[in-house]
Design a protein around this motif. Structure first.
Motif, PDB file in Angstrom:
ATOM      1  N   TYR A 194      55.219  58.788  30.057  1.00 22.55           N
ATOM      2  CA  TYR A 194      56.483  58.074  29.828  1.00 22.55           C
ATOM      3  C   TYR A 194      57.284  58.701  28.689  1.00 22.55           C
ATOM      4  O   TYR A 194      58.513  58.693  28.718  1.00 22.55           O
ATOM      5  N   LEU A 254      61.969  51.630  22.842  1.00 25.18           N
ATOM      6  CA  LEU A 254      62.456  51.058  24.089  1.00 25.18           C
ATOM      7  C   LEU A 254      63.606  50.106  23.781  1.00 25.18           C
ATOM      8  O   LEU A 254      63.801  49.690  22.636  1.00 25.18           O
ATOM      9  N   THR A 276      65.072  50.231  29.119  1.00 26.13           N
ATOM     10  CA  THR A 276      63.613  50.237  29.253  1.00 26.13           C
ATOM     11  C   THR A 276      63.052  49.018  28.531  1.00 26.13           C
ATOM     12  O   THR A 276      63.454  48.717  27.404  1.00 26.13           O
ATOM     13  N   VAL A 289      58.141  49.171  31.538  1.00 24.01           N
ATOM     14  CA  VAL A 289      57.219  50.216  31.096  1.00 24.01           C
ATOM     15  C   VAL A 289      55.870  49.616  30.707  1.00 24.01           C
ATOM     16  O   VAL A 289      55.808  48.726  29.845  1.00 24.01           O
ATOM     17  N   GLY A 319      59.346  47.322  27.483  1.00 21.22           N
ATOM     18  CA  GLY A 319      57.889  47.392  27.424  1.00 21.22           C
ATOM     19  C   GLY A 319      57.284  46.048  27.782  1.00 21.22           C
ATOM     20  O   GLY A 319      57.782  44.997  27.357  1.00 21.22           O
ATOM     21  N   ARG A 329      56.492  52.073  21.268  1.00 14.01           N
ATOM     22  CA  ARG A 329      55.442  51.814  22.258  1.00 14.01           C
ATOM     23  C   ARG A 329      54.195  52.639  21.960  1.00 14.01           C
ATOM     24  O   ARG A 329      54.295  53.804  21.602  1.00 14.01           O
ATOM     25  N   TYR A 361      55.285  49.047  37.696  1.00 17.82           N
ATOM     26  CA  TYR A 361      53.953  49.662  37.742  1.00 17.82           C
ATOM     27  C   TYR A 361      53.017  48.688  38.430  1.00 17.82           C
ATOM     28  O   TYR A 361      53.337  47.497  38.582  1.00 17.82           O
ATOM     29  N   VAL A 391      63.807  50.044  33.775  1.00 18.13           N
ATOM     30  CA  VAL A 391      62.422  50.520  33.850  1.00 18.13           C
ATOM     31  C   VAL A 391      61.545  49.536  33.076  1.00 18.13           C
ATOM     32  O   VAL A 391      61.762  49.311  31.878  1.00 18.13           O
ATOM     33  N   LEU A 406      61.044  59.633  29.590  1.00 14.29           N
ATOM     34  CA  LEU A 406      62.157  58.921  28.969  1.00 14.29           C
ATOM     35  C   LEU A 406      62.926  59.776  27.966  1.00 14.29           C
ATOM     36  O   LEU A 406      63.998  59.385  27.524  1.00 14.29           O
TER      37      LEU A 406
END
Length: 198
Positions: free
Chosen positions: A148, A184, A162, A129, A164, A140, A59, A127, A152
């Motif tokens: 998300y 995650l 994944t 996140v 975080g 999360r 991101y 990923v 997911l």
């Protein structure tokens, strides 16, 4: 008078927590923010799995989220999200020498150009996140849009690891959660990379 449901109470608790944590994050001095972000990047670079990944989805930092941009110098294949509408993200290839520059999207977030090629999701191995907070079990707290959560929960994504990304102050013992929330695979802060809910 009807009693509020567990879901209503969770929604309110999440909203209050989200507001407080975003405010705390935006008050981090720029130099400290960069130091903490760099430590997060260093933990990811030291992870052998990270170095083996074919494509990593990440991101662009918004409202002082941890900055992962230093990682792009160490891994050649990245995907970044673009908000298509209120329900969907599309993922586009990005590299420092990309033909299509990043640009500000509809929510003020820097995102890929619509014409940049979309990622082949079968090649995605990780990923990273964004999150307002994560707890030690990997649950999360997002921004409330559900992007998300929807993404997911779809079958093709459930086998992709994944992680975080949060600053340590936002890695909490527990978070309010709903029945549909899924943990995650791990959480990374400036204090370390914590995999498997440890």
């Amino acid at each position: 008078m009807t009693q509020p449901s567990v879901s209503d109470l969770n929604h309110q608790a999440k909203s209050d927590l989200r507001r407080r944590l975003i405010s705390a994050r935006q008050s981090i001095p720029p130099q400290l923010w960069k130091q903490k972000s760099d430590r997060i990047c260093a933990h990811l670079l030291n992870w052998s799995y990270f170095r083996q990944c074919r494509i990593i989805l990440a991101y662009t930092s918004f409202r002082q989220e941890p900055d992962l941009s230093p990682l792009t110098a160490h891994h050649p294949h990245w995907g970044l999200p673009r908000c298509v509408d209120k329900n969907q993200l599309t993922w586009h290839y990005w590299s420092a020498n990309s033909r299509w520059p990043l640009r500000k999207g509809s929510y003020g977030i820097i995102e890929p150009h619509p014409k940049s090629p979309q990622v082949d999701l079968s090649l995605v191995d990780l990923v990273l996140v964004p999150a307002v907070a994560c707890d030690v079990r990997g649950y999360r707290l997002g921004y409330g849009g559900g992007y998300y959560d929807r993404l997911l929960s779809q079958p093709p994504w459930q086998s992709i690891p994944t992680v975080g990304i949060v600053f340590e102050y936002a890695r909490l013992p527990t978070l309010p959660k709903d029945v549909w929330d899924k943990p995650l695979a791990g959480v990374c802060s400036e204090s370390g990379l914590f995999l498997g809910g440890k």
